[in-house]
Motif scaffolding. Structure first.
Motif, PDB file in Angstrom:
ATOM      1  N   ARG A   1      10.975  53.895  54.702  1.00 35.52           N
ATOM      2  CA  ARG A   1      10.624  54.038  56.119  1.00 35.52           C
ATOM      3  C   ARG A   1      11.488  55.075  56.838  1.00 35.52           C
ATOM      4  N   LEU A   2      12.598  55.457  56.218  1.00 36.73           N
ATOM      5  CA  LEU A   2      13.516  56.402  56.853  1.00 36.73           C
ATOM      6  C   LEU A   2      13.328  57.841  56.401  1.00 36.73           C
ATOM      7  N   VAL A   3      12.736  58.046  55.233  1.00 40.37           N
ATOM      8  CA  VAL A   3      12.604  59.398  54.690  1.00 40.37           C
ATOM      9  C   VAL A   3      11.208  59.952  54.945  1.00 40.37           C
ATOM     10  N   HIS A   4      11.070  61.260  54.777  1.00 41.86           N
ATOM     11  CA  HIS A   4       9.759  61.902  54.949  1.00 41.86           C
ATOM     12  C   HIS A   4       8.833  61.532  53.789  1.00 41.86           C
ATOM     13  N   GLU A   5       9.379  61.568  52.575  1.00 44.71           N
ATOM     14  CA  GLU A   5       8.628  61.168  51.388  1.00 44.71           C
ATOM     15  C   GLU A   5       9.596  60.894  50.255  1.00 44.71           C
ATOM     16  N   TRP A   6       9.133  60.191  49.249  1.00 49.56           N
ATOM     17  CA  TRP A   6       9.970  59.904  48.087  1.00 49.56           C
ATOM     18  C   TRP A   6       9.059  59.655  46.891  1.00 49.56           C
ATOM     19  N   GLY A   7       9.645  59.674  45.707  1.00 50.89           N
ATOM     20  CA  GLY A   7       8.858  59.429  44.509  1.00 50.89           C
ATOM     21  C   GLY A   7       9.732  59.437  43.263  1.00 50.89           C
ATOM     22  N   THR A   8       9.078  59.394  42.123  1.00 48.99           N
ATOM     23  CA  THR A   8       9.781  59.441  40.836  1.00 48.99           C
ATOM     24  C   THR A   8       9.063  60.414  39.924  1.00 48.99           C
ATOM     25  N   ARG A   9       9.805  60.900  38.931  1.00 52.96           N
ATOM     26  CA  ARG A   9       9.185  61.713  37.895  1.00 52.96           C
ATOM     27  C   ARG A   9       9.985  61.548  36.611  1.00 52.96           C
ATOM     28  N   PRO A  10       9.300  61.547  35.474  1.00 51.92           N
ATOM     29  CA  PRO A  10      10.022  61.442  34.195  1.00 51.92           C
ATOM     30  C   PRO A  10      10.719  62.753  33.884  1.00 51.92           C
ATOM     31  N   THR A  11      11.733  62.695  33.032  1.00 48.34           N
ATOM     32  CA  THR A  11      12.416  63.909  32.602  1.00 48.34           C
ATOM     33  C   THR A  11      12.143  64.144  31.123  1.00 48.34           C
ATOM     34  N   MET A  12      12.263  65.395  30.711  1.00 44.67           N
ATOM     35  CA  MET A  12      12.050  65.748  29.305  1.00 44.67           C
ATOM     36  C   MET A  12      13.114  65.105  28.415  1.00 44.67           C
ATOM     37  N   GLU A  13      14.305  64.865  28.976  1.00 39.11           N
ATOM     38  CA  GLU A  13      15.414  64.296  28.218  1.00 39.11           C
ATOM     39  C   GLU A  13      15.319  62.778  28.097  1.00 39.11           C
ATOM     40  N   GLY A  14      14.363  62.189  28.740  1.00 39.47           N
ATOM     41  CA  GLY A  14      14.245  60.735  28.810  1.00 39.47           C
ATOM     42  C   GLY A  14      14.775  60.243  30.141  1.00 39.47           C
TER      43      GLY A  14
END
Length: 84
Positions: A61-74
């Motif tokens: 609720r405080l940020v403009h947007e957020w999310g997750t993403r996987p990395t190539m390294e795991g």
């Protein structure tokens, strides 16, 4: 956004890497927290009876947007964009 680091520490695995930079496209600050765990954060609904589990909801609720993403390294990167 200490919530991102706390979640990586409590629910992630391995090393934790934090990166903060300004996105030149929109001028917002980007906070990225990488850990080697495969689990993704889950935004829970408000539970007034619970003693925990509200941090990610408050952060969202405080940020403009957020999310997750996987990395190539795991593992994954959890990120949030906020104003200066």
């Amino acid at each position: 956004m200490t919530e991102l680091v706390t979640n990586a520490y409590r629910h992630g695995a391995g090393f934790i890497v934090v990166r903060v930079f300004r996105d030149e496209r929109d001028g917002l600050v980007v906070i990225e927290v990488w850990d080697q765990g495969e689990g993704r954060p889950v935004l829970r609904s408000e539970d007034h009876e619970s003693d925990s589990g509200r941090g990610l909801l408050m952060m969202s609720r405080l940020v403009h947007e957020w999310g997750t993403r996987p990395t190539m390294e795991g593992g994954k990167i959890v990120w949030a964009k906020c104003g200066l």
